[in-house]
Design an enzyme around this catalytic site. Structure first.
Site, PDB file in Angstrom:
ATOM      1  N   GLU A  12     -10.981  31.040  17.630  1.00  0.00           N
ATOM      2  CA  GLU A  12     -10.366  29.851  18.239  1.00  0.00           C
ATOM      3  C   GLU A  12      -8.979  29.667  17.668  1.00  0.00           C
ATOM      4  O   GLU A  12      -8.754  29.901  16.484  1.00  0.00           O
ATOM      5  CB  GLU A  12     -11.142  28.553  17.919  1.00  0.00           C
ATOM      6  CG  GLU A  12     -12.349  28.306  18.761  1.00  0.00           C
ATOM      7  CD  GLU A  12     -13.050  27.009  18.357  1.00  0.00           C
ATOM      8  OE1 GLU A  12     -12.369  26.046  17.947  1.00  0.00           O
ATOM      9  OE2 GLU A  12     -14.288  26.981  18.446  1.00  0.00           O
TER      10      GLU A  12
ATOM     11  N   ASP B  49     -22.471  14.172  29.317  1.00  0.00           N
ATOM     12  CA  ASP B  49     -23.552  14.247  30.316  1.00  0.00           C
ATOM     13  C   ASP B  49     -23.164  15.133  31.504  1.00  0.00           C
ATOM     14  O   ASP B  49     -23.986  15.886  32.017  1.00  0.00           O
ATOM     15  CB  ASP B  49     -23.895  12.846  30.854  1.00  0.00           C
ATOM     16  CG  ASP B  49     -24.629  12.006  29.814  1.00  0.00           C
ATOM     17  OD1 ASP B  49     -24.829  12.479  28.682  1.00  0.00           O
ATOM     18  OD2 ASP B  49     -24.999  10.855  30.152  1.00  0.00           O
TER      19      ASP B  49
ATOM     20  N   GLN C 296     -19.419  20.869  25.260  1.00  0.00           N
ATOM     21  CA  GLN C 296     -18.106  20.381  25.656  1.00  0.00           C
ATOM     22  C   GLN C 296     -17.786  20.605  27.133  1.00  0.00           C
ATOM     23  O   GLN C 296     -16.902  19.942  27.679  1.00  0.00           O
ATOM     24  CB  GLN C 296     -17.028  21.028  24.776  1.00  0.00           C
ATOM     25  CG  GLN C 296     -17.164  20.625  23.316  1.00  0.00           C
ATOM     26  CD  GLN C 296     -16.085  21.228  22.433  1.00  0.00           C
ATOM     27  OE1 GLN C 296     -16.256  22.313  21.893  1.00  0.00           O
ATOM     28  NE2 GLN C 296     -14.968  20.544  22.285  1.00  0.00           N
TER      29      GLN C 296
ATOM     30  N   ASN D  99     -20.895  28.367  14.744  1.00  0.00           N
ATOM     31  CA  ASN D  99     -19.507  27.954  14.841  1.00  0.00           C
ATOM     32  C   ASN D  99     -19.197  26.905  13.783  1.00  0.00           C
ATOM     33  O   ASN D  99     -19.823  25.842  13.752  1.00  0.00           O
ATOM     34  CB  ASN D  99     -19.205  27.337  16.213  1.00  0.00           C
ATOM     35  CG  ASN D  99     -17.772  26.832  16.287  1.00  0.00           C
ATOM     36  OD1 ASN D  99     -16.840  27.618  16.327  1.00  0.00           O
ATOM     37  ND2 ASN D  99     -17.588  25.519  16.262  1.00  0.00           N
ATOM     38  N   GLU D 100     -18.239  27.217  12.920  1.00  0.00           N
ATOM     39  CA  GLU D 100     -17.714  26.243  11.959  1.00  0.00           C
ATOM     40  C   GLU D 100     -18.798  25.460  11.204  1.00  0.00           C
ATOM     41  O   GLU D 100     -18.873  24.236  11.321  1.00  0.00           O
ATOM     42  CB  GLU D 100     -16.777  25.247  12.652  1.00  0.00           C
ATOM     43  CG  GLU D 100     -15.587  25.898  13.326  1.00  0.00           C
ATOM     44  CD  GLU D 100     -14.556  24.880  13.803  1.00  0.00           C
ATOM     45  OE1 GLU D 100     -14.811  23.670  13.718  1.00  0.00           O
ATOM     46  OE2 GLU D 100     -13.476  25.308  14.250  1.00  0.00           O
TER      47      GLU D 100
ATOM     48  N   ARG E 204     -15.609  33.742  25.173  1.00  0.00           N
ATOM     49  CA  ARG E 204     -16.485  33.219  24.130  1.00  0.00           C
ATOM     50  C   ARG E 204     -17.053  31.879  24.592  1.00  0.00           C
ATOM     51  O   ARG E 204     -16.316  30.926  24.809  1.00  0.00           O
ATOM     52  CB  ARG E 204     -15.711  33.037  22.822  1.00  0.00           C
ATOM     53  CG  ARG E 204     -16.534  32.357  21.748  1.00  0.00           C
ATOM     54  CD  ARG E 204     -15.807  32.217  20.406  1.00  0.00           C
ATOM     55  NE  ARG E 204     -16.677  31.506  19.481  1.00  0.00           N
ATOM     56  CZ  ARG E 204     -16.373  30.357  18.870  1.00  0.00           C
ATOM     57  NH1 ARG E 204     -15.188  29.790  19.042  1.00  0.00           N
ATOM     58  NH2 ARG E 204     -17.248  29.757  18.083  1.00  0.00           N
TER      59      ARG E 204
ATOM     60  N   HIS F 101     -23.208  26.048  18.515  1.00  0.00           N
ATOM     61  CA  HIS F 101     -21.956  25.293  18.461  1.00  0.00           C
ATOM     62  C   HIS F 101     -22.322  23.796  18.425  1.00  0.00           C
ATOM     63  O   HIS F 101     -22.001  23.033  19.326  1.00  0.00           O
ATOM     64  CB  HIS F 101     -21.068  25.643  19.651  1.00  0.00           C
ATOM     65  CG  HIS F 101     -19.604  25.345  19.431  1.00  0.00           C
ATOM     66  ND1 HIS F 101     -18.607  26.301  19.572  1.00  0.00           N
ATOM     67  CD2 HIS F 101     -18.962  24.208  19.086  1.00  0.00           C
ATOM     68  CE1 HIS F 101     -17.428  25.752  19.327  1.00  0.00           C
ATOM     69  NE2 HIS F 101     -17.610  24.478  19.031  1.00  0.00           N
TER      70      HIS F 101
ATOM     71  N   TYR G  70      -6.108  26.640  13.210  1.00  0.00           N
ATOM     72  CA  TYR G  70      -5.268  25.703  13.950  1.00  0.00           C
ATOM     73  C   TYR G  70      -4.022  25.258  13.194  1.00  0.00           C
ATOM     74  O   TYR G  70      -2.955  25.156  13.759  1.00  0.00           O
ATOM     75  CB  TYR G  70      -6.071  24.446  14.313  1.00  0.00           C
ATOM     76  CG  TYR G  70      -7.114  24.661  15.395  1.00  0.00           C
ATOM     77  CD1 TYR G  70      -6.806  24.473  16.736  1.00  0.00           C
ATOM     78  CD2 TYR G  70      -8.409  25.049  15.070  1.00  0.00           C
ATOM     79  CE1 TYR G  70      -7.748  24.668  17.736  1.00  0.00           C
ATOM     80  CE2 TYR G  70      -9.365  25.244  16.066  1.00  0.00           C
ATOM     81  CZ  TYR G  70      -9.025  25.055  17.389  1.00  0.00           C
ATOM     82  OH  TYR G  70      -9.964  25.246  18.373  1.00  0.00           O
TER      83      TYR G  70
ATOM     84  N   ASN H 209     -11.559  30.460  12.980  1.00  0.00           N
ATOM     85  CA  ASN H 209     -10.909  29.472  13.837  1.00  0.00           C
ATOM     86  C   ASN H 209      -9.725  28.926  13.061  1.00  0.00           C
ATOM     87  O   ASN H 209      -9.889  28.353  11.976  1.00  0.00           O
ATOM     88  CB  ASN H 209     -11.863  28.328  14.185  1.00  0.00           C
ATOM     89  CG  ASN H 209     -12.934  28.751  15.168  1.00  0.00           C
ATOM     90  OD1 ASN H 209     -12.937  29.880  15.669  1.00  0.00           O
ATOM     91  ND2 ASN H 209     -13.853  27.847  15.458  1.00  0.00           N
TER      92      ASN H 209
HETATM   93  C1  PNW Z   1     -13.024  23.193  16.494  1.00  0.00           C
HETATM   94  N1  PNW Z   1      -9.960  20.444  11.481  1.00  0.00           N
HETATM   95  O1  PNW Z   1     -13.255  22.162  15.596  1.00  0.00           O
HETATM   96  C2  PNW Z   1     -14.289  23.313  17.315  1.00  0.00           C
HETATM   97  O2  PNW Z   1     -14.938  24.553  17.124  1.00  0.00           O
HETATM   98  C3  PNW Z   1     -14.123  23.026  18.771  1.00  0.00           C
HETATM   99  O3  PNW Z   1     -15.370  22.728  19.363  1.00  0.00           O
HETATM  100  C4  PNW Z   1     -13.114  21.920  18.939  1.00  0.00           C
HETATM  101  O4  PNW Z   1     -13.045  21.456  20.253  1.00  0.00           O
HETATM  102  C5  PNW Z   1     -11.774  22.460  18.483  1.00  0.00           C
HETATM  103  O5  PNW Z   1     -11.828  22.976  17.170  1.00  0.00           O
HETATM  104  C6  PNW Z   1     -10.660  21.431  18.551  1.00  0.00           C
HETATM  105  O6  PNW Z   1     -10.886  20.377  17.677  1.00  0.00           O
HETATM  106  C7  PNW Z   1     -12.387  21.780  14.600  1.00  0.00           C
HETATM  107  O7  PNW Z   1     -10.071  19.252  11.074  1.00  0.00           O
HETATM  108  C8  PNW Z   1     -12.606  20.551  14.001  1.00  0.00           C
HETATM  109  O8  PNW Z   1      -9.098  21.212  10.964  1.00  0.00           O
HETATM  110  C9  PNW Z   1     -11.826  20.108  12.956  1.00  0.00           C
HETATM  111  C10 PNW Z   1     -10.789  20.895  12.524  1.00  0.00           C
HETATM  112  C11 PNW Z   1     -10.549  22.123  13.131  1.00  0.00           C
HETATM  113  C12 PNW Z   1     -11.353  22.549  14.173  1.00  0.00           C
END
Ligand code: PNW
Length: 481
Positions: A382, A59, A27, A172-173, A84, A128, A316, A314
């Protein structure tokens, strides 16, 4: 809708709390084919028209491969204690296994040295999402041998960087690696097997994590670091919190998300009971010769159980969950759960369709994890907020962090959950996978139309710096919060 708890707790975080920001190699780094780097599945995925919404690639991205010293200064300006970042597997082992690439190893050695010189501890993610294409050509996460390939790569990293790195995140995830990479096809390598391939990949991801964990503790224990995994999960709130069937469906949803990967590692070497029962039964009714959910071998089960020094989460957003029996013909990870998980219309939105502002969820998921997995050390690896404009005065992002972090403080101080650190996503706006550069999560803006990719601090970076300096919430300075 759910009423936000807006009352703030004025208190401090533990003295040694690790405050950080997070990024990922693909990223931010760019330099996709420089200095002997091999090709990853993302280098190829972005080149297929339609895969990336704005037709962009990583890129060049933020060009952090060349600008890492400047990036470390941004972190130092905020007073970060930890950073991180992820290592691009293809910079270290261009073909995934076998020959090492010294220039790639040097890049991370230099980055780590620069961090240390600024008193910032590295927290390294090994994977990742950027699998070497050479390994994808042999089946990628669907090939059982991938656990051995990953162990080889992990050993190289422990050997090269382990004297300096004390916090290792294997994967990661894995939920997104498998669901989006092998289920919906929205991420590399773009395969479609939402009720089948996803469970094969998940089994190998869990095995790979455990093999790397065991390799560390067998042969690198003298480095005295910790190894864990980062799992993503949304909080599942029962649509009707007084209805038993809604409570049960919400529990099922968390088991399918977090438990899918955590249960075997943090509990007993097996998939969660509710997944085993539902997927076995549906597979039978679907006339399949065996369950779509594989069993771990007894040997692997023993390796997997207890393979952790901490849990990375992580977090959100949240969902409202209620039961909904799915059509038996529907062979899918979502149908397997027999539930619906919408988000409330009342929740404030963001630049990402899936990300609604739900501060209460972080306190609840932390308590859920502590109760389910015992008193394990937890890192929020995250958490963050996206917008589309990339405005420098990003008050919405400050609101998000202010309330999520206060809910995390409540989980620590009032509920006794062992949260050891927190990483904001993200240090800067970057290549948001299939959404390209349209969704911005950064505490710094990056001028993507300039070859120099100049960084500009947003207001949120200043707010975060003040929080770190206070190590908590202080009533007297609340106006500037
Ligand atoms: C994470 N959801 O992905 C990733 O680890 C990061 O690379 C990414 O940039 C960041 O969150 C923001 O999207 C996710 O659908 C992808 O709940 C999907 C979800 C959550 C996190």
């Amino acid at each position: 809708g759910y009423v936000y708890e807006e009352d703030l707790l004025y208190d401090h975080f533990p003295g040694d709390f690790k405050w950080g920001c997070a990024t990922a190699a693909y990223q931010i780094e760019g330099a996709w084919d420089e200095d002997g780097k091999g090709v990853s599945i993302w280098d190829n995925f972005v080149r297929i028209p339609g895969n990336i919404i704005d037709g962009t690639t990583g890129d060049v991205a933020c060009d952090s491969y060349h600008k890492y010293k400047e990036d470390v200064q941004l972190m130092a300006n905020m007073g970060l204690k930890s950073y991180r970042f992820s290592i691009a597997w293809t910079r270290i082992l261009p073909n995934g296994i076998g020959e090492r690439n010294q220039a790639g190893i040097d890049y991370y050695k230099n980055l780590i040295a620069e961090l240390k010189a600024n008193n910032i501890e590295p927290a390294v993610t090994l994977y990742h999402w950027d699998l070497p294409q050479a390994l994808e050509d042999m089946g990628g996460w669907l090939n059982d041998s991938v656990a051995d390939w990953f162990e080889e790569y992990a050993r190289v990293c422990f050997e090269e960087f382990g004297d300096e790195v004390k916090l290792w995140i294997t994967l990661n995830e894995p939920h997104e690696t498998t669901i989006q990479g092998y289920g919906t096809g929205t991420m590399a390598p773009g395969k479609h097997g939402l009720g089948t391939l996803v469970y094969i990949a998940s089994t190998n991801l869990i095995r790979a994590h455990a093999y790397a964990y065991r390799a560390y503790h067998a042969d690198f224990a003298n480095q005295n670091g910790q190894v864990g995994i980062t799992l993503n999960v949304g909080w599942a709130e029962p649509m009707d919190p007084t209805n038993e069937t809604h409570i049960e469906a919400a529990e099922t949803n968390i088991q399918f998300n977090l438990g899918w990967f955590a249960h075997a590692i943090y509990k007993n070497g097996k998939y969660p009971d509710v997944m085993r029962q539902k997927i076995d039964e549906k597979s039978y009714l679907q006339g399949l010769p065996e369950s779509r959910l594989p069993q771990f071998t007894e040997e692997d089960s023993l390796i997997i159980e207890g393979a952790h020094d901490f849990l990375g989460i992580n977090f959100y957003s949240s969902n409202l969950v209620y039961p909904e029996i799915s059509d038996i013909e529907d062979i899918s990870y979502y149908a397997d759960q027999d539930l619906a998980a919408p988000q409330s219309e009342d929740w404030y939105g963001s630049g990402s369709s899936w990300l609604k502002v739900t501060p209460f969820g972080i306190r609840r998921i932390l308590n859920w994890a502590a109760k389910e997995y015992g008193d394990v050390d937890i890192y929020i690896t995250e958490n963050g907020f996206s917008d589309r404009q990339g405005n420098i005065d990003d008050l919405q992002r400050i609101y998000y962090y202010k309330h999520y972090l206060n809910q995390m403080l409540k989980a620590i101080v009032l509920d006794g959950v062992s949260v050891k650190g927190y990483y904001a996503w993200s240090l800067m706006d970057n290549m948001e996978w299939a959404m390209g550069y349209t969704e911005k999560f950064g505490m710094h803006a990056v001028n993507m139309s300039s070859p120099d990719r100049e960084r500009t601090p947003k207001e949120s970076s200043k707010w975060y710096g003040r929080l770190i300096a206070e190590n908590g919430y202080v009533e007297s300075v609340s106006p500037c919060f």
